[in-house]
Design an enzyme around this catalytic site. Sequence first.
Site, PDB file in Angstrom:
ATOM      1  N   THR A  86      38.216  39.462  41.761  1.00  0.00           N
ATOM      2  CA  THR A  86      37.726  38.487  40.787  1.00  0.00           C
ATOM      3  C   THR A  86      37.397  37.145  41.431  1.00  0.00           C
ATOM      4  O   THR A  86      36.361  36.556  41.150  1.00  0.00           O
ATOM      5  CB  THR A  86      38.775  38.271  39.677  1.00  0.00           C
ATOM      6  OG1 THR A  86      39.052  39.529  39.071  1.00  0.00           O
ATOM      7  CG2 THR A  86      38.283  37.296  38.631  1.00  0.00           C
ATOM      8  N   ASN A  87      38.276  36.659  42.300  1.00  0.00           N
ATOM      9  CA  ASN A  87      38.118  35.317  42.850  1.00  0.00           C
ATOM     10  C   ASN A  87      37.260  35.249  44.114  1.00  0.00           C
ATOM     11  O   ASN A  87      36.651  34.215  44.381  1.00  0.00           O
ATOM     12  CB  ASN A  87      39.487  34.697  43.135  1.00  0.00           C
ATOM     13  CG  ASN A  87      40.249  34.454  41.856  1.00  0.00           C
ATOM     14  OD1 ASN A  87      39.870  33.613  41.061  1.00  0.00           O
ATOM     15  ND2 ASN A  87      41.311  35.209  41.642  1.00  0.00           N
ATOM     16  N   PHE A  88      37.228  36.346  44.891  1.00  0.00           N
ATOM     17  CA  PHE A  88      36.531  36.288  46.175  1.00  0.00           C
ATOM     18  C   PHE A  88      35.589  37.461  46.413  1.00  0.00           C
ATOM     19  O   PHE A  88      34.989  37.548  47.474  1.00  0.00           O
ATOM     20  CB  PHE A  88      37.549  36.185  47.322  1.00  0.00           C
ATOM     21  CG  PHE A  88      38.379  34.935  47.228  1.00  0.00           C
ATOM     22  CD1 PHE A  88      37.860  33.704  47.595  1.00  0.00           C
ATOM     23  CD2 PHE A  88      39.671  34.980  46.733  1.00  0.00           C
ATOM     24  CE1 PHE A  88      38.610  32.539  47.488  1.00  0.00           C
ATOM     25  CE2 PHE A  88      40.434  33.828  46.616  1.00  0.00           C
ATOM     26  CZ  PHE A  88      39.898  32.600  46.994  1.00  0.00           C
TER      27      PHE A  88
END
Length: 162
Positions: A86-88
């Site tokens: 999700t973040n990277f």
Amino acid sequence: MSDRNAFDFTFTSLKGKPLPLKEFEGHPLLIVNTASKCGFTPQYKGLEAVWQKHKADGLVVLGVPSNDFGNQEPGNASEIATFCETNFGVDFPLTSKVVVKGPDAHPLFKWMVSQGGILSKPRWNFYKYLIGRDGQLKTWFASITTPESAKFQRAIEGLVKR
């Protein structure tokens, strides 16, 4: 341990399946001990960029989550996977969470320290180990060396060239 190479070791994948490094024999490896709640966690972005740029050259990036430093990887496998994706946008393989320091360290980390010397022992998250196509440790970088740094990029280029 000196007659071994990196391809002799096995992890469990973040999805709970066996992950023998023998699957990557003949490929250069970038092995990184990772954590989701660390000041160096944004390096996931650079590691993903290295993976995307060089996977066609055979490079395998392997993230090894560890909770050894500051309890900065408290999550379970599902939480780690979701966080990284999700973040990277992490697409490279991740292992299950392991110990990377001390007497209970994963055997690969013990081997890498035996090859790289005492200074190569991970002292925090995001130590980076470069393994050649022959399975031998070529060099390593401490946490403060980012994947975008010129010296790291030169080392990766040298690792992937044939």
